[in-house]
Write an enzyme that holds these catalytic residues in place. Structure first.
Site, PDB file in Angstrom:
ATOM      1  N   HIS A   1       0.810  -1.217   0.000  1.00 59.95           N
ATOM      2  CA  HIS A   1       0.000   0.000   0.000  1.00 59.95           C
ATOM      3  C   HIS A   1       0.841   1.263   0.000  1.00 59.95           C
ATOM      4  CE1 HIS A   1      -4.072  -1.793   0.806  1.00 59.95           C
ATOM      5  NE2 HIS A   1      -3.289  -2.815   1.101  1.00 59.95           N
TER       6      HIS A   1
ATOM      7  N   ASP B   1       3.734   9.314  -1.091  1.00 60.09           N
ATOM      8  CA  ASP B   1       2.578   8.520  -0.693  1.00 60.09           C
ATOM      9  C   ASP B   1       2.332   7.433  -1.726  1.00 60.09           C
ATOM     10  OD1 ASP B   1       0.525   7.875   1.037  1.00 60.09           O
ATOM     11  OD2 ASP B   1      -0.284   9.897   1.097  1.00 60.09           O
TER      12      ASP B   1
END
Length: 468
Positions: free
Chosen positions: A154, A362
């Protein structure tokens, strides 16, 4: 159909009719509900008990266990979040390595595999999530588990030059090659992994994405995680409760709102964001009294010194901005350290003129997609998005910024606040097409379909036979 077994660091049972908070929870819950299965992992408790607890809701069994204080410190606070998290987010300066923490990390993965083994059936498909569980597949293979096992990361996967700062990187990423399928958020992440396999391991990479390293055949592909846009839009349009908190100043005069929602973490670029807002008010004084910035940043890992320091720095910056610009009837910055219900956030997103999402690095950042999906199609707001968020690869119609360029971010905010309706609608519609084309269902279904499909070894053999 075979069962799905989901393995993640943290598991919180979801009850029918109760909304789940995050993308991982929403995505895998629907998959488990469709075919039945097990959700296995840590229950969030730090205690002396390692006993496996099972709780069944419908056709989903939640199998969870606690961690001892030692294992929590070694596995979770230690190697996972003091070594892997900063390095995977390109912050070598904040990383530390202790050999005993790495050993504890591997030990917890081993214990998880041992406790899951008795629950498995031969045709179960296992889907493992995130950086806490990189060695999990190899521990399963040592126990003789031959089920198909997939892994989804992730967070970002950094360049090989960054990864090699992890002292046992060869040993660690050898274990990653025990998975049948490895999923990444973006092509940049997948390419970084391929570069590592080629350069550090001297592995083989085929044109279809299949790889061979350490004697294992596996595949690596891109699966950008997403949201359910129609569901978000409905939630946002229905919510009325707290919308009056934004959009006006203390005396009820209209006031544009910039909103950001992040976990309190150094990877999110919060200090740079505060500085950019300060720069906006200084360079473009016409926005004073006409704009407010709402930053929601729930605390995380509050027992870690780095995060305590970050919170203190943000409180100082917030105090400086408000002390410098605030008036009796106008507060320029609202900085909130507590979490809010999902429906409240979607309502706030819809009412905000600008969504400011500027992480330093991110994996994806679902807040960016949620902000877009929550907008009123007839009067949408503007997304200002960091080029270093995975979402920037899909949401190219946002105002893309470099979070290290403070003046550039201030100028982007000024442009967003002034943007005419026609341009806002055009950008919004482009981003919504991208989100609908690859929504949360597409992410989940494509990964599971590929995991259930032919293995990399089978594909390689079939190709060789056809060549003959």
């Amino acid at each position: 159909m075979s069962r799905l077994v989901v393995v993640s660091n943290r598991v919180a049972p979801i009850k029918e009719g109760k909304a789940a908070a995050g993308g991982l929870a929403i995505g895998v819950y629907d998959a488990l509900r469709a075919c039945g299965g097990i959700w296995f992992g840590w229950n969030g408790e730090v205690s002396g008990s390692a006993e496996l607890q099972q709780e069944t809701h419908g056709n989903i069994t939640y199998a969870t266990r606690g961690l001892s204080k030692r294992h929590y410190d070694m596995y979770y606070r230690g190697f996972a979040n003091a070594t892997l998290w900063p390095i995977f987010h390109y912050r070598i300066d904040l990383a530390r390595y202790r050999r005993e923490e790495y050993e504890g990390y591997c030990q917890v993965n081993r214990m998880f595999a041992e406790q899951l083994q008795p629950l498995l059936r031969p045709d179960d498909v296992i889907w493992v999530h995130d950086y806490h569980l990189i060695p999990f597949a190899e521990e399963c293979r040592r126990l003789g588990i031959r089920n198909r096992i997939g892994f989804f990361l992730h967070i970002p996967f950094p360049a090989p030059e960054i990864l090699t700062a992890i002292p046992p990187h060869n040993e660690l990423f050898k274990t990653l090659c025990s998975y049948d399928l490895i999923g990444f958020q973006t092509e940049v992440d997948r390419q970084a992994f391929e570069d590592y396999i080629r350069r550090e391991v001297r592995g083989l990479v085929d044109s279809d994405g299949s790889m061979t390293a350490y004697g294992h055949n596996f595949r690596a592909k891109v699966y950008p995680i997403s949201v359910m846009p129609d569901e978000i839009q409905q939630t946002a349009s229905r919510y009325k409760g707290r919308r009056n908190l934004i959009g006006c100043n203390a005396v009820g005069e209209p006031c544009q709102t910039i909103i950001s929602v992040d976990r309190l973490d150094y990877s999110k670029g919060l200090i740079e964001r505060f500085c950019a807002y300060d720069e906006l008010l200084q360079r473009f004084p016409e926005h004073r009294r006409n704009v407010q910035f709402v930053q929601i940043a729930p605390t995380s890992r509050s027992d870690v010194k780095t995060y305590q320091t970050l919170r203190q720095q943000l409180e100082t910056h917030a105090g400086h901005i408000n002390g410098r610009y605030a008036e009796l009837d106008w507060m320029p910055l609202h900085y909130l350290n507590r979490s809010h219900e999902r429906r409240v956030l979607m309502g706030l997103f819809r009412a905000a003129s600008v969504g400011l999402v500027t992480p330093l690095r991110d994996g994806m950042n679902l807040v960016a997609k949620e902000y877009v999906a929550a907008q009123n199609p007839e009067n949408p707001g503007v997304l200002v998005l960091s080029r270093f968020a995975g979402a920037a690869h899909e949401l190219s119609a946002a105002l893309i910024v470099n979070p290290y360029d403070i003046i550039g971010m201030a100028e982007a905010l000024d442009r967003a606040l002034r943007m005419p309706l026609a341009e806002r609608k055009e950008r919004y519609e482009s981003m919504m097409r991208a989100i609908r084309r690859a929504d949360l269902n597409a992410w989940r279904d494509s990964f599971i379909r590929d995991l259930r499909g032919p293995s990399a070894r089978t594909v390689r053999v079939e190709r060789a036979i056809r060549a003959v």
